[in-house]
Design a protein around this motif. Structure first.
Motif, short mmCIF file in Angstrom:
data_model
loop_
_atom_site.label_atom_id
_atom_site.label_comp_id
_atom_site.label_asym_id
_atom_site.label_seq_id
_atom_site.Cartn_x
_atom_site.Cartn_y
_atom_site.Cartn_z
N SER A 1 -8.75 12.42 -13.65
CA SER A 1 -7.47 12.36 -14.37
C SER A 1 -6.40 13.17 -13.67
CB SER A 1 -7.65 12.86 -15.81
OG SER A 1 -8.51 12.00 -16.53
N ILE A 2 -6.78 14.32 -13.10
CA ILE A 2 -5.83 15.13 -12.35
C ILE A 2 -5.35 14.37 -11.12
CG2 ILE A 2 -5.59 17.23 -10.94
CD1 ILE A 2 -7.51 18.59 -12.99
N GLU A 3 -6.29 13.75 -10.41
CA GLU A 3 -5.92 12.97 -9.22
C GLU A 3 -5.00 11.80 -9.59
OE1 GLU A 3 -9.03 11.84 -6.51
OE2 GLU A 3 -10.09 13.73 -6.87
N GLU A 4 -5.31 11.10 -10.67
CA GLU A 4 -4.50 9.97 -11.10
C GLU A 4 -3.08 10.42 -11.47
OE1 GLU A 4 -6.64 8.15 -14.31
OE2 GLU A 4 -8.32 7.60 -13.00
N ALA A 5 -2.97 11.50 -12.23
CA ALA A 5 -1.65 12.01 -12.62
C ALA A 5 -0.88 12.47 -11.38
CB ALA A 5 -1.79 13.15 -13.62
N GLY A 6 -1.57 13.08 -10.44
CA GLY A 6 -0.92 13.50 -9.20
C GLY A 6 -0.42 12.32 -8.40
N ALA A 7 -1.22 11.26 -8.33
CA ALA A 7 -0.81 10.06 -7.60
C ALA A 7 0.43 9.42 -8.22
CB ALA A 7 -1.96 9.06 -7.55
N ARG A 8 0.59 9.57 -9.54
CA ARG A 8 1.77 9.04 -10.24
C ARG A 8 2.96 9.99 -10.13
NH1 ARG A 8 -1.88 8.56 -14.47
NH2 ARG A 8 -0.73 10.12 -15.65
N GLY A 9 2.72 11.19 -9.63
CA GLY A 9 3.79 12.18 -9.53
C GLY A 9 4.09 12.85 -10.87
N ASP A 10 3.16 12.79 -11.81
CA ASP A 10 3.33 13.36 -13.14
C ASP A 10 2.90 14.83 -13.14
OD1 ASP A 10 3.45 13.99 -15.83
OD2 ASP A 10 2.37 12.18 -16.49
N ASN B 1 -0.30 19.65 -14.62
CA ASN B 1 -0.29 21.04 -15.07
C ASN B 1 -1.14 21.19 -16.34
OD1 ASN B 1 0.39 23.73 -14.86
ND2 ASN B 1 2.45 23.48 -15.68
N ALA B 2 -0.95 20.29 -17.30
CA ALA B 2 -1.73 20.35 -18.54
C ALA B 2 -3.22 20.16 -18.28
CB ALA B 2 -1.23 19.30 -19.53
N LEU B 3 -3.56 19.21 -17.42
CA LEU B 3 -4.97 18.96 -17.11
C LEU B 3 -5.59 20.12 -16.34
CD1 LEU B 3 -4.65 15.20 -16.13
CD2 LEU B 3 -5.95 16.11 -18.09
N GLU B 4 -4.83 20.72 -15.44
CA GLU B 4 -5.36 21.88 -14.70
C GLU B 4 -5.53 23.08 -15.63
OE1 GLU B 4 -3.14 22.51 -11.06
OE2 GLU B 4 -4.10 20.77 -10.12
N GLY C 1 -15.05 23.37 -22.25
CA GLY C 1 -14.36 23.81 -23.46
C GLY C 1 -13.36 22.78 -23.92
N PRO C 2 -12.97 22.84 -25.18
CA PRO C 2 -11.97 21.88 -25.65
C PRO C 2 -10.59 22.20 -25.08
CG PRO C 2 -12.49 23.46 -27.37
CD PRO C 2 -13.43 23.74 -26.23
N GLU C 3 -9.81 21.16 -24.82
CA GLU C 3 -8.45 21.37 -24.33
C GLU C 3 -7.67 22.18 -25.35
OE1 GLU C 3 -4.75 18.93 -22.33
OE2 GLU C 3 -6.37 17.80 -23.29
N GLY C 4 -6.98 23.22 -24.87
CA GLY C 4 -6.22 24.09 -25.75
C GLY C 4 -7.02 25.26 -26.30
N ARG C 5 -8.26 25.43 -25.82
CA ARG C 5 -9.11 26.53 -26.30
C ARG C 5 -8.40 27.87 -26.14
NH1 ARG C 5 -12.33 30.27 -24.07
NH2 ARG C 5 -11.98 29.49 -21.97
N VAL C 6 -7.71 28.04 -25.04
CA VAL C 6 -6.92 29.26 -24.81
C VAL C 6 -5.46 28.90 -25.02
CG1 VAL C 6 -6.28 31.01 -23.11
CG2 VAL C 6 -8.61 30.11 -23.14
N GLY C 7 -4.80 29.63 -25.88
CA GLY C 7 -3.41 29.31 -26.20
C GLY C 7 -2.51 30.52 -26.04
N GLY C 8 -1.42 30.49 -26.72
CA GLY C 8 -0.50 31.61 -26.79
C GLY C 8 0.10 32.00 -25.44
N ALA C 9 0.31 33.30 -25.28
CA ALA C 9 0.96 33.84 -24.09
C ALA C 9 0.16 33.58 -22.82
CB ALA C 9 1.21 35.34 -24.26
N VAL C 10 -1.16 33.58 -22.93
CA VAL C 10 -2.00 33.34 -21.74
C VAL C 10 -1.79 31.91 -21.24
CG1 VAL C 10 -4.38 33.18 -20.90
CG2 VAL C 10 -3.69 35.11 -22.33
#
Length: 139
Positions: free
Chosen positions: A7-16, A21-24, A34-43
């Motif tokens: 998914s990161i490669e595909e988004a990169g190929a699209r220039g998204d 950034n969100a996937l990384e 871990g689930p996406e968004g497990r770490v939130g807030g200021a970090v």
């Protein structure tokens, strides 16, 4: 995990860049298991800001091949602590274990509930691990 990398490669190929950034953040901060968004807030905000700067930066040019470091690790003579997050990619956990076995006098500490950036996720525990290592220098 393979689908996350794809998914990161595909988004990169699209220039998204925003999607990359969100996937990384999911891969490196939340951990691939871990689930996406497990770490939130200021970090998470800090990660997204810093990683976004790197993603938008101009290319530094072709990557140069580095000489292999593993065969030279045995020559190091400094106290070493290898810290790894228990939610990090299995490949990195294996590399951390290899480093701890290869570096003379090294020890491996797995940080519970952390992915690839344990110093950001649990800074107090990370600081304790560093202080313990430094205490070995004073002894």
């Amino acid at each position: 995990m393979a689908s996350l990398s794809a998914s990161i490669e595909e988004a990169g190929a699209r220039g998204d860049v925003e999607r990359v950034n969100a996937l990384e953040a999911h891969l490196w901060l939340d951990g691939p298991r871990g689930p996406e968004g497990r770490v939130g807030g200021a970090v998470r905000a800090l990660f997204l800001e810093m990683n976004g700067i790197a993603l938008r930066a101009p290319s530094p040019g072709a990557e140069r091949e580095s000489p292999p470091a593993l065969p030279r690790l045995g020559a190091l003579r400094v106290p070493t602590r290898v810290v790894c997050g228990e939610l990090d990619r299995p490949h990195f956990q294996e590399l951390c274990a290899l480093l701890a076995r290869t570096l003379p006098g090294a020890d491996l500490r797995m940080m519970p509930g952390c992915a690839h950036l344990p110093n950001l996720e649990q800074p107090r525990l990370f600081e304790t691990l560093v202080r313990e290592l430094l205490g070995r220098l004073e002894a």
